[in-house]
Motif scaffolding. Sequence first.
Motif, PDB file in Angstrom:
ATOM      1  N   GLU A 297       0.818  -1.213   0.000  1.00 44.88           N
ATOM      2  CA  GLU A 297       0.000   0.000   0.000  1.00 44.88           C
ATOM      3  C   GLU A 297       0.848   1.257   0.000  1.00 44.88           C
ATOM      4  N   TYR A 298       1.907   1.265   0.761  1.00 40.33           N
ATOM      5  CA  TYR A 298       2.802   2.422   0.723  1.00 40.33           C
ATOM      6  C   TYR A 298       3.324   2.657  -0.701  1.00 40.33           C
ATOM      7  N   GLN A 299       3.726   1.582  -1.369  1.00 42.32           N
ATOM      8  CA  GLN A 299       4.256   1.742  -2.716  1.00 42.32           C
ATOM      9  C   GLN A 299       3.192   2.236  -3.677  1.00 42.32           C
ATOM     10  N   ARG A 300       1.983   1.733  -3.544  1.00 41.27           N
ATOM     11  CA  ARG A 300       0.911   2.191  -4.439  1.00 41.27           C
ATOM     12  C   ARG A 300       0.581   3.656  -4.196  1.00 41.27           C
ATOM     13  N   PHE A 301       0.676   4.076  -2.938  1.00 40.72           N
ATOM     14  CA  PHE A 301       0.412   5.483  -2.644  1.00 40.72           C
ATOM     15  C   PHE A 301       1.478   6.363  -3.297  1.00 40.72           C
ATOM     16  N   VAL A 302       2.730   5.958  -3.194  1.00 36.81           N
ATOM     17  CA  VAL A 302       3.803   6.698  -3.858  1.00 36.81           C
ATOM     18  C   VAL A 302       3.563   6.746  -5.364  1.00 36.81           C
ATOM     19  N   ASP A 303       3.177   5.612  -5.923  1.00 40.07           N
ATOM     20  CA  ASP A 303       2.940   5.548  -7.366  1.00 40.07           C
ATOM     21  C   ASP A 303       1.862   6.542  -7.801  1.00 40.07           C
ATOM     22  N   VAL A 304       0.799   6.678  -7.004  1.00 47.94           N
ATOM     23  CA  VAL A 304      -0.262   7.629  -7.336  1.00 47.94           C
ATOM     24  C   VAL A 304       0.265   9.055  -7.276  1.00 47.94           C
ATOM     25  N   LEU A 305       1.006   9.382  -6.231  1.00 50.50           N
ATOM     26  CA  LEU A 305       1.538  10.742  -6.112  1.00 50.50           C
ATOM     27  C   LEU A 305       2.405  11.102  -7.314  1.00 50.50           C
ATOM     28  N   ARG A 306       3.132  10.140  -7.827  1.00 50.93           N
ATOM     29  CA  ARG A 306       4.032  10.400  -8.962  1.00 50.93           C
ATOM     30  C   ARG A 306       3.287  10.705 -10.255  1.00 50.93           C
ATOM     31  N   THR A 307       2.017  10.338 -10.327  1.00 51.23           N
ATOM     32  CA  THR A 307       1.250  10.567 -11.555  1.00 51.23           C
ATOM     33  C   THR A 307       0.543  11.911 -11.567  1.00 51.23           C
ATOM     34  N   LEU A 308       0.502  12.617 -10.436  1.00 53.92           N
ATOM     35  CA  LEU A 308      -0.332  13.810 -10.323  1.00 53.92           C
ATOM     36  C   LEU A 308       0.246  14.999 -11.090  1.00 53.92           C
ATOM     37  N   THR A 309      -0.633  15.721 -11.759  1.00 54.86           N
ATOM     38  CA  THR A 309      -0.253  16.955 -12.430  1.00 54.86           C
ATOM     39  C   THR A 309      -0.351  18.118 -11.435  1.00 54.86           C
ATOM     40  N   PRO A 310       0.244  19.274 -11.752  1.00 54.16           N
ATOM     41  CA  PRO A 310       0.131  20.426 -10.845  1.00 54.16           C
ATOM     42  C   PRO A 310      -1.308  20.781 -10.513  1.00 54.16           C
ATOM     43  N   ASP A 311      -2.198  20.745 -11.494  1.00 53.18           N
ATOM     44  CA  ASP A 311      -3.606  21.062 -11.225  1.00 53.18           C
ATOM     45  C   ASP A 311      -4.243  20.020 -10.310  1.00 53.18           C
ATOM     46  N   GLU A 312      -3.880  18.767 -10.479  1.00 52.91           N
ATOM     47  CA  GLU A 312      -4.476  17.706  -9.666  1.00 52.91           C
ATOM     48  C   GLU A 312      -4.066  17.802  -8.206  1.00 52.91           C
ATOM     49  N   TRP A 313      -2.858  18.267  -7.922  1.00 50.77           N
ATOM     50  CA  TRP A 313      -2.434  18.450  -6.537  1.00 50.77           C
ATOM     51  C   TRP A 313      -3.345  19.436  -5.804  1.00 50.77           C
ATOM     52  N   ALA A 314      -3.929  20.359  -6.527  1.00 47.62           N
ATOM     53  CA  ALA A 314      -4.772  21.390  -5.915  1.00 47.62           C
ATOM     54  C   ALA A 314      -6.252  21.026  -5.930  1.00 47.62           C
ATOM     55  N   THR A 315      -6.602  19.815  -6.347  1.00 44.04           N
ATOM     56  CA  THR A 315      -7.998  19.410  -6.445  1.00 44.04           C
ATOM     57  C   THR A 315      -8.578  19.134  -5.058  1.00 44.04           C
ATOM     58  N   PRO A 316      -9.758  19.666  -4.728  1.00 51.39           N
ATOM     59  CA  PRO A 316     -10.386  19.355  -3.437  1.00 51.39           C
ATOM     60  C   PRO A 316     -10.744  17.874  -3.336  1.00 51.39           C
ATOM     61  N   THR A 317     -10.671  17.335  -2.122  1.00 50.44           N
ATOM     62  CA  THR A 317     -11.064  15.950  -1.871  1.00 50.44           C
ATOM     63  C   THR A 317     -12.340  15.937  -1.027  1.00 50.44           C
ATOM     64  N   GLU A 318     -12.843  14.741  -0.759  1.00 51.29           N
ATOM     65  CA  GLU A 318     -14.043  14.616   0.074  1.00 51.29           C
ATOM     66  C   GLU A 318     -13.772  14.897   1.542  1.00 51.29           C
ATOM     67  N   CYS A 319     -12.521  14.923   1.953  1.00 51.18           N
ATOM     68  CA  CYS A 319     -12.188  15.254   3.334  1.00 51.18           C
ATOM     69  C   CYS A 319     -12.248  16.779   3.494  1.00 51.18           C
ATOM     70  N   PRO A 320     -13.122  17.287   4.343  1.00 53.93           N
ATOM     71  CA  PRO A 320     -13.350  18.733   4.439  1.00 53.93           C
ATOM     72  C   PRO A 320     -12.059  19.523   4.648  1.00 53.93           C
ATOM     73  N   GLY A 321     -11.872  20.535   3.802  1.00 53.51           N
ATOM     74  CA  GLY A 321     -10.737  21.428   3.938  1.00 53.51           C
ATOM     75  C   GLY A 321      -9.445  20.920   3.335  1.00 53.51           C
ATOM     76  N   TRP A 322      -9.439  19.713   2.817  1.00 51.14           N
ATOM     77  CA  TRP A 322      -8.216  19.136   2.266  1.00 51.14           C
ATOM     78  C   TRP A 322      -8.295  19.037   0.753  1.00 51.14           C
ATOM     79  N   ASP A 323      -7.273  19.568   0.093  1.00 48.48           N
ATOM     80  CA  ASP A 323      -7.068  19.227  -1.307  1.00 48.48           C
ATOM     81  C   ASP A 323      -6.112  18.041  -1.357  1.00 48.48           C
ATOM     82  N   VAL A 324      -5.768  17.599  -2.546  1.00 47.16           N
ATOM     83  CA  VAL A 324      -4.883  16.438  -2.674  1.00 47.16           C
ATOM     84  C   VAL A 324      -3.544  16.705  -2.012  1.00 47.16           C
ATOM     85  N   ARG A 325      -3.056  17.923  -2.135  1.00 40.34           N
ATOM     86  CA  ARG A 325      -1.766  18.302  -1.531  1.00 40.34           C
ATOM     87  C   ARG A 325      -1.805  18.138  -0.018  1.00 40.34           C
ATOM     88  N   ALA A 326      -2.866  18.598   0.625  1.00 38.69           N
ATOM     89  CA  ALA A 326      -2.990  18.462   2.076  1.00 38.69           C
ATOM     90  C   ALA A 326      -3.115  17.002   2.480  1.00 38.69           C
TER      91      ALA A 326
END
Length: 245
Positions: free
Chosen positions: A26-55
Amino acid sequence: MTTMTNTAPRRPGLERRTAARLAETEYQRFVDVLRTLTPDEWATPTECPGWDVRAMAGHALGMAEMAASPLESARQQRAARKRDGVLIDALTALQVEEHAHLSTAEVVARFAAVAPKAARARRRVPGLLRRAAVSSGTEHAEKWTVAYMMDVILTRDPWMHRMDIHRAVGSTPVLTAEHDGALVADVVEEWAGRHGQPFTLVLSGPAGGEWSHGGPELRLDAVEFCRFLSGRAPGEGLLAVEVPF
């Protein structure tokens, strides 16, 4: 219908070797996902209140750093306890804040570096400590064994956040029966024990499966099932019975 409280400290249902394998993957898969993110995607809001992908990534990094080092774990918990509110909320807010200064590339690099250390440290927790009871730090104030925290929660957390990130950016998560199916099956078994009611459950997708305990049938996607149980979506009936992630 939220039933989270148990009297005896909760123990892991996973076999220890299986839990260690799931954590590493799971740790490796999480790293793999982070490596695919574009600059815009890092700033995308998530379902967790107040958190974007970066947070969210900052929180996940903080949890991995805690798992990798007892000293870092103690430091973060001391700092969180100085704050008001529920401990887990204070802790996650601290983790987000302390990593806010990092670039996204630095977040990825630090997560990739700490992930194998976190998996190794969790695997090596001695038996006496594993049996110790700790507070969940959540609003439900459950008692958990350290083993449950190490083997179960610290893998469910990045798994659910990996699903959160994919949902936020509209991408398809990597899901396999061997890994994700094992995690979901453990969630199902814990959920069944928490509500104690008859049910028949059919979960679709690579992480799905079928469980029959003589009750009414529930049929839905495996990841969606976990979204209900984690409180990300409002559930009714047995789907309102929460399981910690």
